[in-house]
Design a protein around this motif. Structure first.
Motif, PDB file in Angstrom:
ATOM      1  N   ASN A 127       0.850  -1.183   0.000  1.00  6.61           N
ATOM      2  CA  ASN A 127       0.000   0.000   0.000  1.00  6.61           C
ATOM      3  C   ASN A 127       0.889   1.237   0.000  1.00  6.61           C
ATOM      4  OD1 ASN A 127      -1.892  -1.997   0.376  1.00  6.61           O
ATOM      5  ND2 ASN A 127      -2.585  -1.271   2.379  1.00  6.61           N
ATOM      6  N   SER A 128       0.565   2.206  -0.810  1.00  6.85           N
ATOM      7  CA  SER A 128       1.412   3.398  -0.915  1.00  6.85           C
ATOM      8  C   SER A 128       1.308   4.299   0.310  1.00  6.85           C
ATOM      9  CB  SER A 128       1.055   4.198  -2.175  1.00  6.85           C
ATOM     10  OG  SER A 128      -0.270   4.689  -2.101  1.00  6.85           O
ATOM     11  N   LYS A 129       0.199   4.173   1.048  1.00 13.97           N
ATOM     12  CA  LYS A 129      -0.010   4.991   2.247  1.00 13.97           C
ATOM     13  C   LYS A 129      -0.377   4.085   3.413  1.00 13.97           C
ATOM     14  CE  LYS A 129      -1.867   8.747  -0.613  1.00 13.97           C
ATOM     15  NZ  LYS A 129      -3.083   9.559  -0.910  1.00 13.97           N
ATOM     16  N   GLN A 130      -0.033   4.522   4.603  1.00 14.87           N
ATOM     17  CA  GLN A 130      -0.290   3.740   5.801  1.00 14.87           C
ATOM     18  C   GLN A 130      -1.702   3.977   6.337  1.00 14.87           C
ATOM     19  OE1 GLN A 130       2.042   1.486   6.987  1.00 14.87           O
ATOM     20  NE2 GLN A 130       3.075   2.094   5.082  1.00 14.87           N
ATOM     21  N   GLY A 131      -2.133   3.098   7.231  1.00 16.83           N
ATOM     22  CA  GLY A 131      -3.366   3.294   7.975  1.00 16.83           C
ATOM     23  C   GLY A 131      -4.634   2.996   7.193  1.00 16.83           C
ATOM     24  N   LYS A 132      -5.756   3.314   7.821  1.00 19.69           N
ATOM     25  CA  LYS A 132      -7.054   3.061   7.207  1.00 19.69           C
ATOM     26  C   LYS A 132      -7.227   3.841   5.904  1.00 19.69           C
ATOM     27  CE  LYS A 132      -9.360   2.132  11.621  1.00 19.69           C
ATOM     28  NZ  LYS A 132     -10.427   2.556  12.562  1.00 19.69           N
ATOM     29  N   GLY A 133      -6.725   5.081   5.904  1.00 19.22           N
ATOM     30  CA  GLY A 133      -6.839   5.886   4.687  1.00 19.22           C
ATOM     31  C   GLY A 133      -6.077   5.276   3.531  1.00 19.22           C
ATOM     32  N   GLY A 134      -4.912   4.715   3.821  1.00 16.28           N
ATOM     33  CA  GLY A 134      -4.126   4.066   2.783  1.00 16.28           C
ATOM     34  C   GLY A 134      -4.806   2.821   2.248  1.00 16.28           C
TER      35      GLY A 134
END
Length: 304
Positions: free
Chosen positions: A282-289
């Motif tokens: 995933n390019s971004k961490q967390g739930k938003g990613g």
């Protein structure tokens, strides 16, 4: 876990199911009703663990609730038998297709089949036999095989012959069960024996078995050879499985240089009804990613 039980558990744990039943909340994150994808994209464990939780079964159910109709798990052979069985049952209940897991032969570079050594062959064939039992538990059809590294002290033709002979022996194990080992050319190291789609095509033609086909990983092949659609067209009759990752970075589509909407449109027009494994980070961490990954697939799948 049945769909109704999963939805009830999610609602109780995080707050609400909307009046129309079209949305649920998972760990405080608002989720839309299942999306209908045109192709069978297959997430893997860990990709949505912030939204779905750590439990593998909850993660599979979350994937199904987003509209994903397939699943892959490279490390399935190393999982506990009870978990394998439970995962297989969950996939069946959710009408999800099981994608690849990796045949355990000691690692990508280990026990190279190009060397023609009996001890390496024995390790590979033992892995194939064990893979049959795992495949039965999870209702899998495809297993990834990486032949290993080059054997530099041997001529390439001899290495080709050694690999083909070993894979024929593996195919003999898989054929009676209707299983397919898919050979994956990789970009991780120039010392890996399989590097291009045309080389893998040659090997598959040499093995000449319905149980030996190509795993075309778009990320690796973009790095090693480019001309994705052209090279898939040339080798299409041996491609049984596809994997995804944008380049550079090996993250979700839309984060790199590959025009995935066009590539997926071409694959769909070819009538491909197999699995496309989401073998990327995933390019971004967390739930938003994690939500960004889901949104990216909706975007690139909108080719009709």
């Amino acid at each position: 876990m049945k769909r109704r039980s999963f939805i009830q558990k999610t609602a109780l744990g995080s707050g609400a199911i909307s009046l129309g039943g079209a949305m649920v909340y998972a760990k405080g994150h608002k989720l839309e009703a299942p999306h209908k994808f045109n192709l069978k994209y297959a997430p893997h464990l860990g990709m949505f663990k912030e939204l779905a939780g750590e439990d593998p079964i909850d993660q599979i159910n979350f994937m199904a609730d987003q509209g994903f109709t397939a699943f892959e798990d490279n490390g399935m052979m190393k999982r506990d038998v009870a978990l394998q069985t439970k995962m297989g049952e969950t996939l069946a209940k959710r009408n999800m297709t099981m994608g690849v897991f990796v045949v355990d032969k000691g690692g990508n570079m280990a026990n190279t089949l190009a060397a023609g050594k009996q001890e390496y062959l024995d390790i590979f064939l033992d892995g194939c036999r064990k893979a049959v039992e795992v495949a039965k538990r999870v209702n899998a059809k495809w297993m990834t095989v990486v032949p290993g590294g080059f054997e530099r002290n041997l001529p390439i033709g001899v290495q080709n012959a050694n690999v083909i002979e070993a894979l024929r022996r593996g195919a003999e194990i898989f054929e009676p069960h209707g299983l397919v080992m898919v050979l994956e050319p990789l970009s991780d190291s120039p010392d890996l024996y399989l590097r291009t789609s045309e080389q893998t095509y040659l090997v598959c033609k040499g093995v000449d078995s319905p149980s030996c086909k190509i795993l075309y990983d778009i990320y690796h092949m973009q790095k090693n050879e480019g001309h994705l659609i052209h090279n898939m067209e040339l080798t299409w009759d041996e491609i049984a499985y596809i994997q995804i990752g944008d380049n550079p970075g090996r993250k979700e589509p839309t984060t790199g240089e590959i025009n995935y909407k066009n590539v997926f449109k071409w694959i769909h027009e070819k009538g491909f009804d197999g699995v496309l494994g989401m073998e990327h980070g995933n390019s971004k961490q967390g739930k938003g990613g994690e939500q960004a990954v889901i949104d990216a697939y909706k975007q690139v799948d909108s080719f009709l």
